[in-house]
Write a protein that holds these residues in place. Structure first.
Motif, short mmCIF file in Angstrom:
data_model
loop_
_atom_site.label_atom_id
_atom_site.label_comp_id
_atom_site.label_asym_id
_atom_site.label_seq_id
_atom_site.Cartn_x
_atom_site.Cartn_y
_atom_site.Cartn_z
N PRO A 5 0.80 -1.23 0.00
CA PRO A 5 0.00 0.00 0.00
C PRO A 5 0.83 1.28 0.00
N SER A 6 2.08 1.18 0.41
CA SER A 6 2.91 2.39 0.41
C SER A 6 3.19 2.87 -1.02
N GLU A 7 3.10 1.96 -1.99
CA GLU A 7 3.28 2.36 -3.38
C GLU A 7 2.18 3.34 -3.80
N GLN A 8 0.94 3.05 -3.43
CA GLN A 8 -0.17 3.94 -3.76
C GLN A 8 0.02 5.29 -3.09
N ASP A 9 0.47 5.28 -1.83
CA ASP A 9 0.74 6.53 -1.13
C ASP A 9 1.80 7.34 -1.87
N GLU A 10 2.84 6.67 -2.34
CA GLU A 10 3.91 7.36 -3.07
C GLU A 10 3.37 7.95 -4.37
N ILE A 11 2.58 7.18 -5.10
CA ILE A 11 2.00 7.66 -6.35
C ILE A 11 1.14 8.90 -6.11
N GLU A 12 0.25 8.82 -5.12
CA GLU A 12 -0.63 9.95 -4.82
C GLU A 12 0.19 11.18 -4.41
N HIS A 13 1.20 10.98 -3.61
CA HIS A 13 2.03 12.09 -3.15
C HIS A 13 2.74 12.76 -4.34
N GLU A 14 3.38 11.95 -5.18
CA GLU A 14 4.13 12.50 -6.31
C GLU A 14 3.21 13.16 -7.34
N PHE A 15 2.09 12.52 -7.64
CA PHE A 15 1.18 13.08 -8.63
C PHE A 15 0.50 14.34 -8.12
#
Length: 102
Positions: A5-15
């Motif tokens: 789930p940290s991958e989704q957090d990273e994607i949302e943060h960067e985008f």
């Protein structure tokens, strides 16, 4: 490989950082009264196509107003169009009031 789930957090943060960069200029224009609210802006589709075209004419280029990559501008406009599509019924009266003929 297990879902992380940290991958989704990273994607949302960067985008989100990219989208903020792309939308700041429009926010300034709206605050100055020179641009309609993004929710009812009838120009998203035209801007989407314009930015797609610019990615091919000027690879790696940036929007002259926001400084954002044209691909980020494409993504922003696609999201705005998706939002408008999902909220079309509630926006229809506002578009008509403003003369956009929805």
């Amino acid at each position: 490989m297990a879902y992380d789930p940290s991958e989704q957090d990273e994607i949302e943060h960067e985008f989100l950082k990219l989208l903020r960069y792309a939308t700041k200029d429009g926010g300034k224009k709206r605050a100055a009264g020179t641009k309609v609210p993004w929710k009812i802006d009838p120009g998203h589709l035209e801007a989407f196509h314009r930015h797609v075209g610019r990615t091919y004419l000027d690879p790696g280029g940036r929007d002259p107003d926001s400084g954002a990559s044209h691909w980020v501008a494409v993504a922003w406009r696609a999201l705005a169009l998706a939002w408008q599509e999902d909220h079309k019924d509630e926006m229809r009266d506002e578009w008509r009031r403003l003369g956009y003929g929805a």
